[in-house]
Design a protein around this motif. Structure first.
Motif, short mmCIF file in Angstrom:
data_model
loop_
_atom_site.label_atom_id
_atom_site.label_comp_id
_atom_site.label_asym_id
_atom_site.label_seq_id
_atom_site.Cartn_x
_atom_site.Cartn_y
_atom_site.Cartn_z
N UNK A 141 6.60 9.71 -6.46
CA UNK A 141 6.66 9.01 -5.18
C UNK A 141 5.45 9.36 -4.32
N UNK A 142 5.10 10.64 -4.27
CA UNK A 142 3.93 11.08 -3.52
C UNK A 142 2.64 10.48 -4.07
N UNK A 143 2.54 10.41 -5.39
CA UNK A 143 1.35 9.83 -6.02
C UNK A 143 1.24 8.34 -5.69
N UNK A 144 2.36 7.65 -5.72
CA UNK A 144 2.35 6.21 -5.39
C UNK A 144 1.95 6.00 -3.93
N UNK A 145 2.47 6.84 -3.05
CA UNK A 145 2.13 6.75 -1.64
C UNK A 145 0.63 7.00 -1.44
N UNK A 146 0.11 8.01 -2.11
CA UNK A 146 -1.33 8.33 -2.00
C UNK A 146 -2.17 7.20 -2.58
N UNK A 147 -1.75 6.61 -3.69
CA UNK A 147 -2.47 5.48 -4.27
C UNK A 147 -2.50 4.31 -3.29
N UNK A 148 -1.39 4.08 -2.60
CA UNK A 148 -1.35 3.01 -1.60
C UNK A 148 -2.32 3.32 -0.45
N UNK A 149 -2.32 4.58 0.02
CA UNK A 149 -3.24 4.97 1.10
C UNK A 149 -4.69 4.74 0.68
N UNK A 150 -5.02 5.12 -0.55
CA UNK A 150 -6.38 4.93 -1.05
C UNK A 150 -6.73 3.45 -1.16
N UNK A 151 -5.76 2.64 -1.55
CA UNK A 151 -5.99 1.20 -1.65
C UNK A 151 -6.25 0.60 -0.27
#
Length: 105
Positions: free
Chosen positions: A63-73
């Motif tokens: 979940x944290x990785x997905x959130x971080x990927x969204x932030x980077x996007x």
């Protein structure tokens, strides 16, 4: 004398705990510093499936990785928009010509 840490289940928990520790640290570095370089991660070989007692932790990490990927996007899209705006400003043709940049609209 029986050593609890030598059982296959405990070895799997220890191995997977180390993997999750590493991934959590990588995620933390990335979140703390958007310019942090994080080495490419290679999945470990031969440690078997994740033990049941670590599944919740793995889901939280995912979940944290997905959130971080969204932030980077989102950041990437903002940078792209900024670069498009900069590129839309015509190059100055004459040194004496005035150039105005609309920064509000």
């Amino acid at each position: 004398m029986h050593n609890e840490t030598s059982t296959p289940v405990n070895r799997d928990v220890a191995a997977w705990s180390a993997v999750l520790d590493d991934l959590e640290q990588r995620l933390g570095r990335s979140a703390a510093d958007q310019h942090a370089e994080v080495d490419e991660w290679t999945p470990p070989m031969g440690i078997g499936p994740i033990p049941a007692q670590l599944v919740d932790r793995a889901h939280e990490l995912l979940s944290g990785q997905r959130e971080r990927a969204h932030e980077l996007d989102v950041t990437k899209n903002e940078v792209t928009r900024h670069l498009d705006a900069v590129r839309s400003v015509p190059a100055m043709r004459q040194a004496s010509a005035a150039v105005y940049l609309d920064v509000t609209g």
